[in-house]
Design an enzyme around this catalytic site. Structure first.
Site, mmCIF file in Angstrom:
data_model
loop_
_atom_site.group_PDB
_atom_site.id
_atom_site.type_symbol
_atom_site.label_atom_id
_atom_site.label_comp_id
_atom_site.label_asym_id
_atom_site.label_seq_id
_atom_site.Cartn_x
_atom_site.Cartn_y
_atom_site.Cartn_z
ATOM 1 N N ASP A 151 26.292 -6.519 6.187
ATOM 2 C CA ASP A 151 25.199 -7.400 6.629
ATOM 3 C C ASP A 151 24.558 -8.154 5.474
ATOM 4 O OD1 ASP A 151 22.822 -5.570 5.655
ATOM 5 O OD2 ASP A 151 24.222 -4.274 6.703
ATOM 6 N N HIS A 197 16.862 -1.195 3.080
ATOM 7 C CA HIS A 197 17.366 -1.941 1.919
ATOM 8 C C HIS A 197 16.466 -1.783 0.692
ATOM 9 C CE1 HIS A 197 19.684 -4.043 5.224
ATOM 10 N NE2 HIS A 197 20.574 -3.413 4.476
ATOM 11 N N GLN A 237 36.447 -2.178 14.364
ATOM 12 C CA GLN A 237 35.307 -1.671 15.127
ATOM 13 C C GLN A 237 34.796 -2.698 16.140
ATOM 14 O OE1 GLN A 237 33.030 -0.669 11.644
ATOM 15 N NE2 GLN A 237 33.430 -2.677 10.758
ATOM 16 N N THR A 287 28.955 2.888 7.187
ATOM 17 C CA THR A 287 28.742 3.416 8.533
ATOM 18 C C THR A 287 28.820 4.948 8.449
ATOM 19 O OG1 THR A 287 31.103 2.976 8.819
ATOM 20 C CG2 THR A 287 29.604 1.418 9.815
ATOM 21 N N ASP A 288 28.711 5.592 9.604
ATOM 22 C CA ASP A 288 28.707 7.064 9.629
ATOM 23 C C ASP A 288 30.103 7.631 9.344
ATOM 24 O OD1 ASP A 288 25.987 7.174 10.230
ATOM 25 O OD2 ASP A 288 26.385 6.736 12.329
ATOM 26 N N ASP A 331 39.467 -1.459 2.102
ATOM 27 C CA ASP A 331 38.874 -0.134 2.242
ATOM 28 C C ASP A 331 38.236 0.279 0.904
ATOM 29 O OD1 ASP A 331 38.303 2.538 2.636
ATOM 30 O OD2 ASP A 331 40.170 2.953 3.707
ATOM 31 N N ASP A 368 26.810 1.811 1.129
ATOM 32 C CA ASP A 368 26.023 1.351 2.282
ATOM 33 C C ASP A 368 26.967 1.318 3.470
ATOM 34 O OD1 ASP A 368 24.374 0.077 4.051
ATOM 35 O OD2 ASP A 368 24.172 -1.773 2.902
HETATM 36 N N1 SAM Z 1 22.652 0.150 7.163
HETATM 37 C C1 SAM Z 1 23.740 0.639 7.857
HETATM 38 C C2 SAM Z 1 23.635 1.970 8.476
HETATM 39 O O1 SAM Z 1 23.514 2.996 7.800
HETATM 40 O O2 SAM Z 1 23.664 1.998 9.695
HETATM 41 C C3 SAM Z 1 25.052 0.393 7.194
HETATM 42 C C4 SAM Z 1 25.306 -1.047 7.386
HETATM 43 S S1 SAM Z 1 26.716 -1.819 6.799
HETATM 44 C C5 SAM Z 1 26.862 -2.974 8.087
HETATM 45 C C6 SAM Z 1 28.085 -0.727 7.002
HETATM 46 C C7 SAM Z 1 29.380 -1.420 6.646
HETATM 47 O O3 SAM Z 1 30.311 -0.470 6.162
HETATM 48 C C8 SAM Z 1 30.061 -2.173 7.776
HETATM 49 O O4 SAM Z 1 30.026 -3.552 7.524
HETATM 50 C C9 SAM Z 1 31.499 -1.625 7.778
HETATM 51 O O5 SAM Z 1 32.483 -2.617 8.007
HETATM 52 C C10 SAM Z 1 31.582 -1.047 6.375
HETATM 53 N N2 SAM Z 1 32.611 -0.028 6.194
HETATM 54 C C11 SAM Z 1 32.929 1.009 7.005
HETATM 55 N N3 SAM Z 1 33.938 1.731 6.489
HETATM 56 C C12 SAM Z 1 34.272 1.137 5.300
HETATM 57 C C13 SAM Z 1 35.236 1.423 4.302
HETATM 58 N N4 SAM Z 1 36.074 2.460 4.417
HETATM 59 N N5 SAM Z 1 35.288 0.606 3.213
HETATM 60 C C14 SAM Z 1 34.438 -0.435 3.082
HETATM 61 N N6 SAM Z 1 33.506 -0.744 4.016
HETATM 62 C C15 SAM Z 1 33.423 0.024 5.100
#
Ligand code: SAM
Length: 283
Positions: free
Chosen positions: A86, A62, A31, A157-158, A137, A155
């Protein structure tokens, strides 16, 4: 010259923050990562042009993703955080002396490294000795466990890009299997207001309900997320988040929280009618 960060919340709605400076712009294998500094929200970081965390309002997200399950079952000892790069979720979990073991699995080590360097306010507890970091993953990681965790916090991403797999039926089924017989699953559940997010929210709710006997949704007000109204999913094999709330035990811990309290805990599950209706459509 004025510099503004602008995010598209829908194709016809934009949200902007005036920035002081851009601290980092980097493409990882998964990303696009950007970090900014601003007057109003302090430091903040985005992934693929979407807001993740700001220094000013991260406490809301959080607090709500951690203290709601912890006050429902104060006996939680072993936790898995999926995503959460984070470190804000881990930071709140480490405040509980009763938690013995925290695994955090984020797909992107570069996010974690960037946050360790530029966002110390969320990442400062990633070095706690109870925390084990894995970089893979989450969808694959969770497959290998059975009856292992008291709590899983998603926690993520979308549901597009690397986070997509964390909203699938396969993933929720594997989380169910990885949880102990009284386990709880909490996940960030998108916003109910804009259709593209609301349909993702309804889909996730439907899939989670197929596995968990107790399945509810709760809300918080998060100014920098689309519409400012954010939902969390609470799914559980045994504990009801309202009936089983152990307010006395949680208040005895005397944790100083800026958003969460045990009155708000119950109130957060009282949803507006249009959200209830959207969820009933999938019930
Ligand atoms: N608070 C946030 C929000 O809802 O916008 C979420 C924050 S956190 C930074 C999201 C994390 O999910 C990212 O660091 C990303 O790398 C991770 N992520 C995304 N897809 C993932 C996956 N398939 N497995 C593990 N981590 C994943």
């Amino acid at each position: 010259m004025e510099l503004w960060y602008t995010e598209e919340h829908t194709p016809t709605v934009r949200f902007s923050i005036k920035i002081k400076e851009q601290l980092l712009s980097k493409k990882s294998p998964f990303q696009q990562i950007d970090v900014f500094d601003s007057e109003e929200f302090g430091r903040f970081f985005t992934l693929d042009g979407l807001m993740m965390v700001t220094e000013k309002d991260e406490f809301i997200y959080h607090d709500m993703i951690v203290h709601v399950p912890m006050a429902t079952n104060p006996q939680i000892k072993k936790v898995l955080v999926i995503g959460g790069g984070d470190g804000g979720t881990v930071r709140e979990l480490t405040r509980y002396k009763t938690i013995e073991h925290i695994d955090m699995v984020d797909i992107d080590q570069i996010v974690v490294d960037v946050c360790k360097k530029l966002l110390p306010f969320t990442s400062k507890k990633l070095s706690d000795k109870r925390v084990n970091l894995y970089f893979e993953d989450g969808l694959k990681f969770v497959r290998r466990f059975e009856n292992e965790y008291d709590l899983i916090i998603v926690d993520s991403t979308d549901p597009f890009g690397p986070g997509e797999g964390l909203f699938t039926k396969e993933f929720y089924g594997n989380c169910f299997k990885a949880l102990k017989k009284d386990g709880i699953l909490v996940n960030q559940h998108e916003n109910p207001y804009y259709e593209s997010y609301s349909s993702a929210m309804r889909r996730a709710h439907k899939r989670i309900k197929e596995f968990f006997p107790i399945c509810s949704v709760y809300q918080a007000h998060i100014p920098t997320y689309p519409s400012g109204h954010w939902l969390f999913g609470f799914a559980s094999k045994k504990y009801d988040p309202i009936k089983d709330l152990d307010a006395e035990a949680w208040n005895a811990l005397k944790l100083d929280t800026k958003y969460y309290n045990t009155d708000l805990h119950t109130g957060a599950f009282m949803l507006p009618n249009y959200v209830k209706k959207a969820l009933e459509q999938v019930d």
